[in-house]
Design an enzyme around this catalytic site. Sequence first.
Site, PDB file in Angstrom:
ATOM      1  N   HIS A 250      40.025  41.035  38.122  1.00 30.65           N
ATOM      2  CA  HIS A 250      40.974  42.053  38.433  1.00 30.65           C
ATOM      3  C   HIS A 250      40.465  43.092  39.452  1.00 30.65           C
ATOM      4  O   HIS A 250      41.270  43.632  40.232  1.00 30.65           O
ATOM      5  CB  HIS A 250      41.369  42.678  36.986  1.00 30.65           C
ATOM      6  CG  HIS A 250      42.444  41.991  36.275  1.00 30.65           C
ATOM      7  ND1 HIS A 250      42.292  41.627  34.930  1.00 30.65           N
ATOM      8  CD2 HIS A 250      43.517  41.695  36.806  1.00 30.65           C
ATOM      9  CE1 HIS A 250      43.362  40.775  34.819  1.00 30.65           C
ATOM     10  NE2 HIS A 250      44.233  40.915  35.486  1.00 30.65           N
TER      11      HIS A 250
ATOM     12  N   CYS B 101      53.179  33.555  40.299  1.00 35.63           N
ATOM     13  CA  CYS B 101      52.492  34.557  40.572  1.00 35.63           C
ATOM     14  C   CYS B 101      50.920  34.887  40.463  1.00 35.63           C
ATOM     15  O   CYS B 101      50.581  36.002  40.674  1.00 35.63           O
ATOM     16  CB  CYS B 101      53.023  35.755  39.597  1.00 35.63           C
ATOM     17  SG  CYS B 101      52.650  35.513  37.967  1.00 35.63           S
TER      18      CYS B 101
HETATM   19  C1  PEP Z   1      47.278  34.803  36.354  1.00 31.10           C
HETATM   20  O1  PEP Z   1      46.861  34.623  35.485  1.00 31.10           O
HETATM   21  O2  PEP Z   1      47.501  34.080  37.143  1.00 31.10           O
HETATM   22  C2  PEP Z   1      48.147  36.103  36.547  1.00 31.10           C
HETATM   23  C3  PEP Z   1      49.201  36.318  37.502  1.00 31.10           C
HETATM   24  O3  PEP Z   1      47.851  37.139  35.688  1.00 31.10           O
HETATM   25  P1  PEP Z   1      46.261  37.708  35.659  1.00 31.10           P
HETATM   26  O4  PEP Z   1      45.633  37.562  36.923  1.00 31.10           O
HETATM   27  O5  PEP Z   1      46.642  39.443  35.660  1.00 31.10           O
HETATM   28  O6  PEP Z   1      45.847  37.511  34.392  1.00 31.10           O
END
Ligand code: PEP
Length: 687
Positions: free
Chosen positions: A292, A600
Amino acid sequence: MVERIVTVVGDLGLHARAAAKLVRVASRFQSNVRLSRVDGGTSANAKSVLSVLMLAANRGTELHATAEGADEEEALQAVSTLFSAGFGEAREVEKPVHTGHAEMRWTGLGVSEGVVIARVMRMHTGTKYVYRARIEEGELERELRRFRAAVRLARRQLLIIKDRAERQLGRDHAAVFDAHLLLLEDVKLIGDVENYISKRQVNAEWAVKVVGDQLISLYSEIKDDYLRARGSDIEDVVQRLLVTLSGEPPQPRKLRESVVIVSQELLPSAVAELDLEFARAIATDTGGWTSHTAIIARGLGIPAVVGLRDFYRRARTGDEIVVDAIRGIVILHPSPATLAQYESEAAARPVRPTEVRSQDGPLRTLDGIEIRLRANVEVPAEFAGVRNFGASGIGLYRSEFLLSRRGVMVSEDEQYAAYAEIAKLAGDGGAIIRLFDLGGENALGGEPERNPALGLRAIRFGLQHEDVMRTQVRAILRAAADGHVGIVLPMVADVDDVRRAKAIIQEEQANLESLGLRHGRVEVGAMIEVPSAVLSADKIARSVKFFELGTNDLVQYTLAVDRGNDAVAHWFRSLHPAVLSSIAQSLAAAQREGIPAIVCGEMASTPAYAVLLIGLGAVDLSMIPSSIPRVRRVLSKIDSRDARGIAQQCLECASAGEVEDLVRKSFLARWPDLFPASALPEVIDAN
Ligand code: PEP
Ligand code: MG
């Protein structure tokens, strides 16, 4: 025997040259001189260089020095003078860099593009060593005054941090600092520390540590999650007090010039403390492409290189550094030739595609397929990008970023205000709010889990802590009264997770209705990011209104590779045929059911991967706002049938290396102008 605590003050620590000086001085005396680390472990004979080096004492390390023999007083005095004078070289790091330091390079993973030349600012993540010293009766008043001054300084620092966090990361991130300010006024903490100093006649550092530890252990036994989480706030405040007591300048809070934040690990919450005006780049020992922190760095447009393993240990605050996140390297003490090379590259570099604003109007491929590009957002500093880069709504709002500290909840009204702002920002394109994806990397204040990525994470956390989920759902439903809002359920494993979550949403809808409170309707979608969801995608598609493909987790769980562990970064292969086939299957399931599927994960932000996603059947992508213009430019210049042909061949490949090789070769042949070799995935092991 005489004894004393000495501290290593030189920025370079007790390195070889300093150790040699120490040995020369200690050897002038007849007495035995020994040093041992206050935090336990190693003890050394001060007359042996090897023994001293084994202490591995870096800046700030406290050592217990003893001398025993005929001239013990003089020996100890001479040794401690050497320490307090920083071995005569304490200011060395402030000299210009080209004074004999050889250039050194580290290779990591560039997770947010860009090149920066600046100075290092190290950010501690560890605990400070704390020593105990006896304070004479007559000195107690002075010690208490020193403690109160440290509290006042901590308070001033916190007010500044809070103000900045409010401007850059939002009110909710800033609220945690209110709690810290309150703790600084808390009679229990402050009063107990003062009592401890007076009654036990000890130094303030020791008293802060002992009282802090007692409070933290009390909190760790509390059952209530929210209250237990305050323990980490106490820990933070205790750390801050220890730093202010030490007289060290605050970490990156007093920045006056551009710096590169160098840290072992930068937790998402630590981003709240960065001075974004001066923090020009990030370099960390751990982390991966989809951690993150990497996502936030990209969102904020700060270049970042992660996975540098032992870089933190070698860098010193003030060192000159080049962060080249395009090549994934950092260079410490760059030579004049290296600097010249980077300066000329900077002059020759065309305007970065991310700086090209988007045109209006729908995006179509050359063969007329309409593609929708939405924005992923986390913190307010990214919000302007949603409009500036022409996003068609917000495809993913990672709502857990509202919770700036582990597990500390925000009230329903505060959440409502945040979601209403997101909905307004998204406009007609609508905003999809993801229910808190807590647990895993975004660890909670509770018991550490043996295997957090497979533990009580995401929707499982919500279903287990219904109060938290219901509060969030109500806030979202209320925000939906004035905007187009959707809810996406993170990390569902199967239709059961979806059914249970939908039941809660429906109940809260009914509650709001019966109370006559303003609210709107929301569509509910599912994140497809674990293999079981892919394998049951057809069934899940029948119970939701849309899919969101989280490719970051899909790679992690399909390949069983921890996305934040640099030791296995080599196995984190987005172009693995198993991943591509999971994406294709999920997209096909959505299409059969006639529901939209938004991709996404981070793959969507990279033009080459975006083309491949279109080839696999995607027509709806969500990404960091600053990537939208370059993805748009590339997609508007391709024919989706070409992309489909290449994607089909990729699905036939046996390994990630084969896919990478195929993508490189076929993209270079088909679109030489769109994809220079540097914009294509590296082939790690084609076979
Ligand atoms: C993913 O896992 O690709 C996602 C969009 O969510 P995060 O990166 O917040 O886990
Ligand atoms: Mg995910």
